[in-house]
Design a protein around this motif. Structure first.
Motif, short mmCIF file in Angstrom:
data_model
loop_
_atom_site.label_atom_id
_atom_site.label_comp_id
_atom_site.label_asym_id
_atom_site.label_seq_id
_atom_site.Cartn_x
_atom_site.Cartn_y
_atom_site.Cartn_z
N PHE A 115 36.70 31.84 32.71
CA PHE A 115 37.56 32.38 33.77
C PHE A 115 38.60 31.34 34.19
O PHE A 115 39.79 31.65 34.30
N TYR A 116 38.17 30.12 34.41
CA TYR A 116 39.10 29.09 34.87
C TYR A 116 40.05 28.62 33.77
O TYR A 116 41.19 28.26 34.06
N LEU A 147 44.05 28.91 34.30
CA LEU A 147 45.01 27.84 33.99
C LEU A 147 46.06 28.33 32.99
O LEU A 147 47.26 28.03 33.13
N MET A 148 45.63 29.09 32.01
CA MET A 148 46.55 29.65 31.02
C MET A 148 47.54 30.60 31.70
O MET A 148 48.74 30.59 31.40
N PHE A 149 47.06 31.41 32.63
CA PHE A 149 47.91 32.34 33.35
C PHE A 149 48.94 31.59 34.19
O PHE A 149 50.13 31.92 34.18
N ILE A 150 48.51 30.57 34.91
CA ILE A 150 49.41 29.79 35.76
C ILE A 150 50.47 29.08 34.92
O ILE A 150 51.67 29.10 35.26
N ALA A 151 50.07 28.46 33.81
CA ALA A 151 51.03 27.78 32.94
C ALA A 151 52.04 28.77 32.37
O ALA A 151 53.25 28.48 32.30
N VAL A 211 43.16 39.31 30.45
CA VAL A 211 42.00 39.91 29.78
C VAL A 211 40.82 38.94 29.82
O VAL A 211 39.68 39.34 30.13
N VAL A 212 41.07 37.67 29.53
CA VAL A 212 40.01 36.66 29.56
C VAL A 212 39.41 36.57 30.97
O VAL A 212 38.19 36.57 31.14
N MET A 213 40.26 36.51 31.97
CA MET A 213 39.76 36.40 33.35
C MET A 213 38.98 37.65 33.76
O MET A 213 37.91 37.55 34.37
N SER A 214 39.50 38.81 33.40
CA SER A 214 38.83 40.06 33.76
C SER A 214 37.45 40.16 33.11
O SER A 214 36.46 40.49 33.79
N ASP A 215 37.37 39.87 31.84
CA ASP A 215 36.09 39.96 31.15
C ASP A 215 35.13 38.87 31.63
O ASP A 215 33.93 39.11 31.74
N GLY A 260 30.32 37.51 34.89
CA GLY A 260 29.88 36.55 35.90
C GLY A 260 30.65 35.25 35.81
O GLY A 260 30.44 34.47 34.89
N ALA A 261 31.52 35.04 36.78
CA ALA A 261 32.35 33.83 36.79
C ALA A 261 32.14 33.02 38.06
O ALA A 261 33.01 32.27 38.47
N ARG A 262 31.00 33.18 38.66
CA ARG A 262 30.70 32.46 39.90
C ARG A 262 29.69 31.34 39.62
O ARG A 262 29.19 31.21 38.52
#
Length: 174
Positions: free
Chosen positions: A61-62, A66-70, A37-41, A46-48
Protein backbone atom coordinates in the motif's frame (compact mmCIF):
# COMPACT_ATOMS: atom_id res chain seq x y z
CA UNK A 1 17.97 13.73 -56.76
CA UNK A 2 16.96 17.29 -56.21
CA UNK A 3 17.45 19.20 -53.00
CA UNK A 4 13.69 19.15 -52.54
CA UNK A 5 13.72 15.34 -52.48
CA UNK A 6 16.38 15.36 -49.77
CA UNK A 7 14.38 17.84 -47.76
CA UNK A 8 11.26 15.67 -47.95
CA UNK A 9 13.20 12.65 -46.69
CA UNK A 10 14.59 14.63 -43.75
CA UNK A 11 11.10 15.88 -42.92
CA UNK A 12 9.73 12.33 -42.92
CA UNK A 13 12.27 11.08 -40.38
CA UNK A 14 12.02 14.08 -38.04
CA UNK A 15 8.32 14.83 -38.44
CA UNK A 16 6.68 15.42 -35.08
CA UNK A 17 4.87 12.49 -33.55
CA UNK A 18 4.14 13.45 -29.93
CA UNK A 19 5.70 15.91 -27.51
CA UNK A 20 7.71 15.06 -24.43
CA UNK A 21 5.09 16.89 -22.36
CA UNK A 22 2.28 14.70 -23.72
CA UNK A 23 4.24 11.54 -22.95
CA UNK A 24 5.00 12.80 -19.43
CA UNK A 25 1.25 13.30 -18.87
CA UNK A 26 0.30 9.89 -20.34
CA UNK A 27 2.94 7.97 -18.37
CA UNK A 28 2.15 9.85 -15.14
CA UNK A 29 -1.56 9.04 -15.53
CA UNK A 30 -0.80 5.39 -16.30
CA UNK A 31 1.40 5.08 -13.20
CA UNK A 32 -1.20 6.85 -11.08
CA UNK A 33 -3.78 4.33 -12.28
CA UNK A 34 -1.47 1.40 -11.52
CA UNK A 35 -0.68 2.86 -8.10
CA UNK A 36 -4.39 3.26 -7.37
CA UNK A 37 -4.97 -0.42 -8.22
CA UNK A 38 -2.08 -1.47 -5.96
CA UNK A 39 -3.34 0.68 -3.09
CA UNK A 40 -6.93 -0.49 -3.51
CA UNK A 41 -6.05 -4.17 -3.56
CA UNK A 42 -3.58 -3.76 -0.70
CA UNK A 43 -6.28 -2.07 1.37
CA UNK A 44 -8.68 -4.91 0.50
CA UNK A 45 -6.31 -7.57 1.87
CA UNK A 46 -5.28 -5.45 4.84
CA UNK A 47 -2.94 -2.48 4.86
CA UNK A 48 -3.04 -1.62 8.53
CA UNK A 49 -0.84 -2.42 11.46
CA UNK A 50 -2.24 -5.39 13.34
CA UNK A 51 -1.45 -6.52 16.87
CA UNK A 52 1.14 -8.95 15.51
CA UNK A 53 2.70 -6.53 12.99
CA UNK A 54 1.94 -5.30 9.51
CA UNK A 55 -0.87 -6.91 7.53
CA UNK A 56 -0.15 -8.43 4.11
CA UNK A 57 -0.97 -5.27 2.18
CA UNK A 58 0.79 -2.79 4.48
CA UNK A 59 4.05 -2.36 2.57
CA UNK A 60 2.55 -2.68 -0.95
CA UNK A 61 0.00 0.00 0.00
CA UNK A 62 2.70 2.48 0.95
CA UNK A 63 4.82 1.65 -2.08
CA UNK A 64 1.72 2.33 -4.20
CA UNK A 65 1.11 5.57 -2.30
CA UNK A 66 4.67 6.76 -2.93
CA UNK A 67 4.31 5.81 -6.60
CA UNK A 68 1.04 7.75 -6.79
CA UNK A 69 2.56 10.86 -5.16
CA UNK A 70 5.63 10.78 -7.43
CA UNK A 71 3.44 10.37 -10.51
CA UNK A 72 1.15 13.20 -9.37
CA UNK A 73 4.25 15.39 -9.05
CA UNK A 74 5.32 14.47 -12.57
CA UNK A 75 1.81 15.20 -13.86
CA UNK A 76 1.66 18.58 -12.10
CA UNK A 77 5.09 19.53 -13.42
CA UNK A 78 4.13 18.57 -16.98
CA UNK A 79 0.83 20.45 -16.86
CA UNK A 80 1.73 23.60 -14.91
CA UNK A 81 5.34 24.40 -15.76
CA UNK A 82 5.97 27.79 -17.35
CA UNK A 83 8.29 26.28 -19.95
CA UNK A 84 6.87 22.89 -20.98
CA UNK A 85 9.08 20.49 -22.93
CA UNK A 86 7.39 20.56 -26.32
CA UNK A 87 10.29 18.80 -28.02
CA UNK A 88 9.61 15.76 -30.14
CA UNK A 89 9.47 12.60 -28.02
CA UNK A 90 10.31 10.34 -30.93
CA UNK A 91 10.74 10.88 -34.64
CA UNK A 92 9.14 8.60 -37.19
CA UNK A 93 12.28 6.58 -37.94
CA UNK A 94 12.81 5.90 -34.23
CA UNK A 95 9.14 4.98 -33.83
CA UNK A 96 9.44 2.59 -36.77
CA UNK A 97 12.42 0.87 -35.11
CA UNK A 98 10.53 0.49 -31.84
CA UNK A 99 7.44 -0.86 -33.59
CA UNK A 100 9.56 -3.41 -35.50
CA UNK A 101 10.32 -4.97 -32.13
CA UNK A 102 7.14 -4.15 -30.18
CA UNK A 103 4.58 -5.58 -32.62
CA UNK A 104 6.26 -9.00 -33.06
CA UNK A 105 6.85 -9.16 -29.30
CA UNK A 106 3.14 -8.58 -28.62
CA UNK A 107 2.29 -11.29 -31.15
CA UNK A 108 4.79 -13.59 -29.40
CA UNK A 109 3.10 -13.01 -26.04
CA UNK A 110 -0.25 -13.88 -27.63
CA UNK A 111 1.21 -17.00 -29.20
CA UNK A 112 2.41 -18.21 -25.80
CA UNK A 113 -1.23 -18.69 -24.77
CA UNK A 114 -2.06 -20.55 -27.98
CA UNK A 115 1.10 -22.57 -28.71
CA UNK A 116 2.90 -22.65 -25.37
CA UNK A 117 6.09 -20.82 -24.50
CA UNK A 118 8.54 -23.18 -26.17
CA UNK A 119 7.02 -23.36 -29.66
CA UNK A 120 6.18 -19.64 -29.56
CA UNK A 121 9.79 -18.91 -28.58
CA UNK A 122 11.15 -21.01 -31.43
CA UNK A 123 8.98 -19.09 -33.91
CA UNK A 124 9.91 -15.75 -32.32
CA UNK A 125 13.64 -16.43 -32.44
CA UNK A 126 13.48 -17.74 -36.01
CA UNK A 127 11.46 -14.75 -37.16
CA UNK A 128 13.84 -12.18 -35.67
CA UNK A 129 16.91 -13.98 -36.95
CA UNK A 130 15.43 -14.05 -40.45
CA UNK A 131 13.77 -10.62 -40.52
CA UNK A 132 16.12 -8.31 -38.62
CA UNK A 133 19.27 -10.39 -38.43
CA UNK A 134 19.20 -11.61 -42.05
CA UNK A 135 20.81 -14.88 -40.94
CA UNK A 136 20.88 -17.89 -43.26
CA UNK A 137 18.47 -20.75 -42.57
CA UNK A 138 21.41 -22.98 -41.59
CA UNK A 139 21.96 -20.78 -38.53
CA UNK A 140 18.30 -20.01 -37.84
CA UNK A 141 17.13 -23.62 -37.44
CA UNK A 142 19.62 -24.82 -34.81
CA UNK A 143 19.37 -21.63 -32.74
CA UNK A 144 15.57 -21.32 -32.90
CA UNK A 145 15.19 -24.97 -31.87
CA UNK A 146 18.18 -25.19 -29.53
CA UNK A 147 17.39 -22.20 -27.32
CA UNK A 148 13.81 -23.27 -26.44
CA UNK A 149 15.01 -26.85 -26.02
CA UNK A 150 17.69 -25.75 -23.55
CA UNK A 151 15.14 -23.58 -21.71
CA UNK A 152 12.81 -26.58 -21.56
CA UNK A 153 15.56 -28.73 -20.08
CA UNK A 154 16.54 -26.05 -17.60
CA UNK A 155 13.05 -25.14 -16.35
CA UNK A 156 11.02 -28.32 -16.79
CA UNK A 157 13.63 -31.00 -16.13
CA UNK A 158 16.34 -29.55 -13.91
CA UNK A 159 14.48 -26.92 -11.85
CA UNK A 160 11.02 -28.56 -12.11
CA UNK A 161 9.39 -25.21 -12.87
CA UNK A 162 6.48 -25.66 -15.28
CA UNK A 163 6.00 -22.98 -17.89
CA UNK A 164 2.94 -22.45 -20.14
CA UNK A 165 2.45 -25.48 -22.40
CA UNK A 166 0.81 -25.67 -25.77
CA UNK A 167 -0.63 -28.49 -27.83
CA UNK A 168 2.82 -29.76 -28.93
CA UNK A 169 4.07 -30.29 -25.37
CA UNK A 170 0.72 -31.82 -24.42
CA UNK A 171 0.88 -34.22 -27.37
CA UNK A 172 4.41 -35.22 -26.33
CA UNK A 173 3.18 -35.92 -22.81
CA UNK A 174 4.67 -32.90 -20.97
Amino acid sequence: MTDHAHGDHATDSTEKTVTNRTMDVVVALAFMGLAAVVMSDSWRIGARWASDGPEAGYFPFYVGLLMFIASAGTLATALFTKHPDLGNFVDRSQLKSVMQVLVPTCIYVGLIFVLGIYLASAIFIAFFMWWLGKYPIAKIIPVSIGVPLMLFMMFEVWFLVPLPKGPLETALGY
